[in-house]
Design a protein around this motif. Structure first.
Motif, PDB file in Angstrom:
ATOM      1  N   LEU A  65       0.825  -1.206   0.000  1.00 21.55           N
ATOM      2  CA  LEU A  65       0.000   0.000   0.000  1.00 21.55           C
ATOM      3  C   LEU A  65       0.861   1.259   0.000  1.00 21.55           C
ATOM      4  O   LEU A  65       1.798   1.380   0.779  1.00 21.55           O
ATOM      5  N   ASP A  66       0.520   2.185  -0.885  1.00 20.12           N
ATOM      6  CA  ASP A  66       1.151   3.510  -0.928  1.00 20.12           C
ATOM      7  C   ASP A  66       0.141   4.470  -1.528  1.00 20.12           C
ATOM      8  O   ASP A  66      -0.055   4.511  -2.743  1.00 20.12           O
ATOM      9  N   THR A  67      -0.548   5.233  -0.695  1.00 14.88           N
ATOM     10  CA  THR A  67      -1.622   6.103  -1.182  1.00 14.88           C
ATOM     11  C   THR A  67      -1.726   7.377  -0.356  1.00 14.88           C
ATOM     12  O   THR A  67      -1.511   7.352   0.860  1.00 14.88           O
ATOM     13  N   PRO A  68      -2.065   8.501  -0.999  1.00 13.73           N
ATOM     14  CA  PRO A  68      -2.331   9.737  -0.271  1.00 13.73           C
ATOM     15  C   PRO A  68      -3.789   9.847   0.180  1.00 13.73           C
ATOM     16  O   PRO A  68      -4.175  10.808   0.835  1.00 13.73           O
ATOM     17  N   VAL A  93       2.424  -1.378   4.211  1.00 16.52           N
ATOM     18  CA  VAL A  93       2.775  -0.053   3.707  1.00 16.52           C
ATOM     19  C   VAL A  93       4.240  -0.100   3.285  1.00 16.52           C
ATOM     20  O   VAL A  93       5.141  -0.188   4.126  1.00 16.52           O
ATOM     21  N   SER A  94       4.475  -0.068   2.000  1.00 24.22           N
ATOM     22  CA  SER A  94       5.807  -0.296   1.467  1.00 24.22           C
ATOM     23  C   SER A  94       5.895   0.326   0.080  1.00 24.22           C
ATOM     24  O   SER A  94       4.870   0.492  -0.593  1.00 24.22           O
ATOM     25  N   PRO A  95       7.109   0.690  -0.375  1.00 23.02           N
ATOM     26  CA  PRO A  95       8.427   0.603   0.263  1.00 23.02           C
ATOM     27  C   PRO A  95       8.676   1.776   1.190  1.00 23.02           C
ATOM     28  O   PRO A  95       7.757   2.569   1.456  1.00 23.02           O
ATOM     29  N   SER A  96       9.911   1.920   1.660  1.00 23.52           N
ATOM     30  CA  SER A  96      10.255   3.059   2.517  1.00 23.52           C
ATOM     31  C   SER A  96       9.950   4.355   1.787  1.00 23.52           C
ATOM     32  O   SER A  96      10.274   4.513   0.610  1.00 23.52           O
ATOM     33  N   GLY A  97       9.302   5.277   2.500  1.00 22.16           N
ATOM     34  CA  GLY A  97       8.843   6.517   1.887  1.00 22.16           C
ATOM     35  C   GLY A  97       7.378   6.485   1.494  1.00 22.16           C
ATOM     36  O   GLY A  97       6.801   7.527   1.178  1.00 22.16           O
ATOM     37  N   ALA A  98       6.774   5.306   1.522  1.00 18.76           N
ATOM     38  CA  ALA A  98       5.344   5.193   1.194  1.00 18.76           C
ATOM     39  C   ALA A  98       4.500   5.669   2.375  1.00 18.76           C
ATOM     40  O   ALA A  98       4.999   5.872   3.484  1.00 18.76           O
ATOM     41  N   MET A 116       4.061  -2.447   8.240  1.00 15.57           N
ATOM     42  CA  MET A 116       4.641  -1.252   7.653  1.00 15.57           C
ATOM     43  C   MET A 116       6.135  -1.473   7.477  1.00 15.57           C
ATOM     44  O   MET A 116       6.749  -2.217   8.232  1.00 15.57           O
ATOM     45  N   ALA A 117       6.693  -0.819   6.463  1.00 20.68           N
ATOM     46  CA  ALA A 117       8.132  -0.837   6.270  1.00 20.68           C
ATOM     47  C   ALA A 117       8.739   0.361   6.999  1.00 20.68           C
ATOM     48  O   ALA A 117       8.064   1.382   7.191  1.00 20.68           O
ATOM     49  N   PRO A 118       9.980   0.273   7.430  1.00 25.37           N
ATOM     50  CA  PRO A 118      10.634   1.425   8.058  1.00 25.37           C
ATOM     51  C   PRO A 118      10.637   2.628   7.113  1.00 25.37           C
ATOM     52  O   PRO A 118      10.814   2.479   5.901  1.00 25.37           O
TER      53      PRO A 118
END
Length: 448
Positions: A65-68, A93-98, A116-118
């Motif tokens: 998942l990566d969404t605004p 929630v991935s990758p880092s920065g997502a 979640m990813a770091p």
């Protein structure tokens, strides 16, 4: 083999199948991305992935998942599909920065396992209206907020997570990092990559429907699932950058079609682009002020060409386009869902160069001497075919014209003169070096 032998073989085979069931299919994990705005395209894609997992009896589904954020209706469709899935669903929630902002926070809480990813974050789920404005401070806002609070709390409580912190994501637009989410009990684990995620899932107990399952994902890479071409197109046009481009180019094409009617390519292309851009607006929460600025900017640019300005209007038009792009979209949760600055800058520079070049050509054409039509005949040589005393016939540009002497003095046949003016269908001719008549005068029509 006779009939009795065949019957015996069937009985033996049935017994073997009864006491020695078929070897089960190899276990596998489905992995799919949920990236971009939460809208109809993402909702359909998530539903298709879960249907495939159930049909093919997958061990696990992992959504990256990566969404605004996005539409509440699509978010509800995705969360409902996850909760009703017979196959365990992990939302990572991935990758880092997502990020899992706004609607993404609800999707994360609905998962059987939330990971979640770091370097990622979750939250900022305060509701706003589809126009991009905050919900009005009325009873309606309270109803919307309370409904979303109850929903995210129910997800968190169902999955035994921290419902109080989840509630603050809606009421206070709280946004937290992966490590904070893990320590506060909002997510179940933090994993850097897919391999460590699958290892961390082994032995974890989840409930799907009325069944309690112990996860045991197989080692090795998961089976990747991507969007179909149709879903990619829907997701593509719902991108803020693409919606901005389609709307701007579409309005511009329609205006040019109106200015120079007779064709259909520009008008048709413009209408198609505007429709696709409108579909993008349906996918994205937009701001009416941005739409008005965008349309006004295009209109002002075209107006500068029509009035033959000095470029000042074009500068105002470009400023309106840039401002409109900056405020055109706004994601639920209050944060801006902007068109990228590099995209706005590139498009503004391209449009600016085009319109300033067009403006330069318009100004240069205004200064150029007319070379066609009746006005283009002024100053051309005219050969007297019949004495001008003061009216007669002359030959100019290969055609016979009725003409009159400019100052009333006769011009004999065979002499040459110069066209000083055009009065209706009559040329006013003067002898070379003579005085040009003023713009006034009577208008005469040719007799034939």
């Amino acid at each position: 083999m006779n009939r009795s032998d065949r019957r015996m073989a069937v009985v033996v085979l049935s017994a073997v199948l009864l006491f020695f069931p078929a070897v089960p299919a190899a276990a596998f994990v489905l992995a799919a991305p949920l990236e971009g705005t939460v809208g109809i395209a993402m909702e359909r894609f998530a539903g298709d992935v879960l249907e495939r997992a159930d049909r093919e009896q997958a061990t696990l589904v992992v959504f990256r998942l990566d969404t605004p954020g996005g539409l509440v209706s699509s978010m509800r469709g995705i969360t409902t599909a996850i909760l009703e899935s017979k196959v365990p669903v992990v939302v990572w929630v991935s990758p880092s920065g997502a990020r899992a902002a706004s609607a993404g926070a609800f999707i994360l809480q609905a998962a059987h396992v939330a990971a979640m990813a770091p370097g990622t974050n979750v939250g900022a789920a305060q509701p706003v209206m589809a126009s991009g404005k905050d919900a009005p401070d009325t009873d309606m806002k309270k109803k919307i907020t309370n409904d979303l609070v109850a929903q995210i709390r129910s997800f968190a409580q169902l999955k035994k997570r921290n419902a109080d912190v989840a509630e603050k994501m809606v009421t206070e637009s709280l946004s937290i990092t992966a490590e904070e989410a893990l320590s506060l009990g909002v997510v179940d684990l933090v994993a850097l990559d897919m391999e460590s995620l699958l290892l961390a899932l082994r032995g974890r107990e989840v409930t799907t429907g009325s069944r309690t399952m112990h996860l045991d994902p197989p080692s090795g890479p998961p089976v990747e699932v991507s969007m179909s071409l149709r879903e990619k197109i829907l997701q593509f046009v719902s991108s803020p950058d693409i919606a901005y481009l389609l709307l701007t180019a579409g309005v511009l094409a329609i205006i040019f079609e109106v200015m120079s009617p007779g064709g259909f390519v520009l008008g048709t292309a413009g209408a198609v682009m505007v429709l696709l851009g409108a579909f993008g607006l349906r996918m994205l929460p937009f701001n009416w002020a941005g739409i008005i600025l965008l349309a006004a900017g295009v209109g002002v640019l075209v107006l500068d060409l029509l009035v033959g300005g000095i470029g000042v209007l074009s500068l105002f038009g470009l400023a309106a386009l840039v401002t409109g792009g900056l405020i055109l979209f706004r994601a639920p949760g209050g944060e801006l869902l902007n068109v990228s600055m590099s995209f706005i800058a590139g498009m503004s520079i391209a449009l600016g160069l085009f319109f300033f070049a067009a403006l330069y050509l318009v100004l240069r054409s205004l200064k150029r001497r007319t070379s066609s039509g009746r006005e283009g005949m002024i100053g051309m040589e005219a050969e007297v075919m019949e004495d001008l005393a003061p009216v007669g016939l002359v030959k100019c540009r290969g055609e016979i014209w009725r003409a009159r002497s400019a100052d009333g003095a006769p011009l004999a046949k065979g002499r040459t003169g110069k066209v000083a003016a055009v009065r209706g269908m009559t040329l006013v001719v003067e002898e070379d070096g003579g005085k040009v008549l003023p713009a006034g005068g009577s208008s005469e029509k040719s007799a034939g």
